[in-house]
Write a protein that holds these residues in place. Structure first.
Motif, short mmCIF file in Angstrom:
data_model
loop_
_atom_site.label_atom_id
_atom_site.label_comp_id
_atom_site.label_asym_id
_atom_site.label_seq_id
_atom_site.Cartn_x
_atom_site.Cartn_y
_atom_site.Cartn_z
N ASP A 131 0.82 -1.22 0.00
CA ASP A 131 0.00 0.00 0.00
C ASP A 131 0.85 1.26 0.00
OD1 ASP A 131 -2.31 -1.51 0.00
OD2 ASP A 131 -2.64 -1.35 2.17
N LEU A 132 2.08 1.17 0.48
CA LEU A 132 2.97 2.33 0.56
C LEU A 132 3.79 2.55 -0.70
CD1 LEU A 132 4.30 1.81 4.21
CD2 LEU A 132 2.72 3.59 3.46
N LEU A 133 3.84 1.55 -1.56
CA LEU A 133 4.71 1.62 -2.74
C LEU A 133 4.08 2.40 -3.89
CD1 LEU A 133 5.98 -2.08 -2.88
CD2 LEU A 133 7.29 -0.08 -2.18
N SER A 134 4.92 3.07 -4.65
CA SER A 134 4.48 3.65 -5.92
C SER A 134 4.53 2.57 -7.00
CB SER A 134 5.40 4.80 -6.33
OG SER A 134 6.67 4.29 -6.71
N PRO A 135 3.81 2.72 -8.10
CA PRO A 135 3.82 1.68 -9.14
C PRO A 135 5.21 1.42 -9.72
CG PRO A 135 1.99 3.21 -9.48
CD PRO A 135 2.84 3.79 -8.39
N GLN A 136 6.11 2.42 -9.64
CA GLN A 136 7.44 2.26 -10.23
C GLN A 136 8.37 1.40 -9.37
OE1 GLN A 136 5.97 5.44 -9.87
NE2 GLN A 136 5.13 5.14 -11.94
N GLN A 137 8.09 1.30 -8.10
CA GLN A 137 8.98 0.55 -7.21
C GLN A 137 8.80 -0.95 -7.41
OE1 GLN A 137 7.59 2.89 -3.75
NE2 GLN A 137 9.75 3.11 -3.20
N ARG A 138 9.92 -1.65 -7.37
CA ARG A 138 9.91 -3.08 -7.66
C ARG A 138 9.90 -3.90 -6.37
NH1 ARG A 138 14.71 -3.07 -12.34
NH2 ARG A 138 13.50 -1.91 -13.89
N VAL A 139 9.26 -5.06 -6.45
CA VAL A 139 9.24 -5.98 -5.32
C VAL A 139 9.77 -7.33 -5.77
CG1 VAL A 139 7.85 -7.12 -3.54
CG2 VAL A 139 7.24 -4.82 -4.31
N LEU A 140 10.74 -7.87 -5.03
CA LEU A 140 11.20 -9.25 -5.23
C LEU A 140 10.86 -10.01 -3.95
CD1 LEU A 140 13.16 -7.43 -7.13
CD2 LEU A 140 14.49 -9.52 -7.27
N MET A 141 9.97 -10.96 -4.07
CA MET A 141 9.37 -11.61 -2.90
C MET A 141 9.91 -13.03 -2.72
SD MET A 141 6.87 -11.30 -0.58
CE MET A 141 6.22 -12.46 0.62
N PRO A 142 10.49 -13.33 -1.56
CA PRO A 142 10.85 -14.72 -1.29
C PRO A 142 9.66 -15.46 -0.69
CG PRO A 142 11.61 -13.35 0.50
CD PRO A 142 10.85 -12.45 -0.44
N VAL A 143 9.32 -16.60 -1.24
CA VAL A 143 8.30 -17.45 -0.62
C VAL A 143 8.86 -18.86 -0.55
CG1 VAL A 143 6.34 -16.02 -1.28
CG2 VAL A 143 7.10 -17.80 -2.82
N ASN A 147 4.80 -5.26 -11.36
CA ASN A 147 6.17 -4.77 -11.16
C ASN A 147 6.87 -5.55 -10.05
OD1 ASN A 147 8.01 -3.06 -12.37
ND2 ASN A 147 7.83 -1.50 -10.79
N SER A 148 6.70 -6.87 -10.11
CA SER A 148 7.21 -7.73 -9.05
C SER A 148 7.52 -9.11 -9.60
CB SER A 148 6.18 -7.85 -7.93
OG SER A 148 4.98 -8.41 -8.44
N LEU A 149 8.26 -9.88 -8.81
CA LEU A 149 8.44 -11.31 -9.08
C LEU A 149 8.62 -12.02 -7.76
CD1 LEU A 149 11.70 -12.25 -8.73
CD2 LEU A 149 11.93 -10.88 -10.79
N SER A 150 8.44 -13.33 -7.78
CA SER A 150 8.65 -14.10 -6.55
C SER A 150 9.57 -15.28 -6.82
CB SER A 150 7.31 -14.59 -5.98
OG SER A 150 6.75 -15.59 -6.80
#
Length: 314
Positions: A108-120, A162-165
């Motif tokens: 919710d705090l991120l802008s659309p341009q910021q990237r997320v790399l998620m470990p699961v 704008n993410s990957l896991s």
């Protein structure tokens, strides 16, 4: 974006983060870690001299703590989690609030341009079909609160865009914030000091990955983000889809005095049983550099230094 990024890692002083952070700094990135230091660890002491490193003590679930840190980040890696089924079962409310709600707050705090790399975790596959490799398109059937919370968090991250896991296999290897309770790490410790282990459901299979290859895979995901984004990727050793019995055989090759046998009664509370295909990430050019045998040899050396039950999550 340039090739050098500002990276925020929540929970970055834990088992994975303590290896990832130095690797990211060495690659030229700037890294800020947010961690509550639950285990009183000093796992990032060696990087405090690096001007590209910063650390904040705080709770990754609190929006007011996250907001100023998120504002300065190009990339966010949410490592903060209660990891493993036993730890999550011991505090179900904290497990859900850390493993899912904190990720939701972060998004919710991120802008659309910021990237997320998620470990699961690839434990989301639960029990696979006999002889069938689990791919990223296989149904997710997590068996534990830990698995369910990570599956839900992954869905939220990938839905955002704008993410990957990275769906991690069971991680092994030495870390400045050591965990002896992970399967390979645990069995090598027992082989060295108890010289014996009793196996429940020894035919149950899992996949494995070295902790340094986890760090390498995240660096690969950052470098190849434009082509990799929007999808989950299994991350494991394709030559190590092994049962617990087969794992013990590999350890015995290093420690010949190690004895293991099947328990005549009882069952493993962790029912995971699956084999995994890592073809998707390998097709992007990533190849693991650390074998299971190299990791076993490394752990044997490490455990000559560690004989202490505090190196676990439970």
């Amino acid at each position: 974006m340039s090739d050098s990024f500002s990276i925020l890692i929540t929970g970055g002083a834990g088992y994975l983060g303590a290896v990832m952070v130095p690797a990211f700094l060495a690659a030229g990135h700037r890294v800020t870690v947010l961690d509550n230091f639950l285990f009183k660890q000093n796992s990032l002491a060696a990087v405090c001299a690096d001007p590209g490193f910063d650390v904040v003590r705080g709770d990754a679930r609190e929006a007011a703590v996250l907001k100023p840190l998120v504002a300065k980040a190009d990339i966010v890696i949410p490592l903060a989690a209660l990891v493993g089924a036993p730890m999550c079962d011991a505090d179900k409310i904290a497990a859900h609030s850390t493993n899912f709600d904190a990720v939701r707050t972060l998004l919710d705090l991120l802008s659309p341009q910021q990237r997320v790399l998620m470990p699961v975790t690839n434990s989301g596959y639960g029990i696979g079909e006999q002889g069938q490799l689990c791919t990223e398109d296989s149904p997710l059937k997590p068996l534990s609160l830990y698995g369910r919370s990570k599956v839900a968090a992954e869905a939220a991250v990938l839905d955002r865009g704008n993410s990957l896991s990275l769906r991690l296999a069971t991680v092994f290897g030495m870390s400045p914030r050591m965990r002896i309770d992970l399967l390979v790490n645990d069995f090598v410790y027992r082989a060295l000091y108890d010289r014996a282990v009793v196996l429940f459901e020894p035919h149950f299979k899992r996949n494995y990955i070295h902790i340094r290859d986890v760090a390498r895979a995240f660096l690969h995901g950052i470098a190849q983000f434009d082509t990799m984004q929007g999808r989950p990727y299994n991350l494991g050793l394709s030559d190590a889809n092994l049962s617990k019995w087969e794992l013990c055989e590999r350890i015995k090759a290093h420690l010949p005095d190690f004895a293991f046998l099947e328990a005549p009664i009882g069952e493993d509370p962790d029912k995971r049983d699956y084999i995994v295909s890592n073809t998707r990430i390998e097709a992007t050019g990533f190849k693991p550099a650390h074998s299971l045998d190299a990791g076993i040899a490394e752990l044997i050396k490490g455990y000559r230094m560690l004989r202490n039950s505090r190196y676990g999550n439970v």
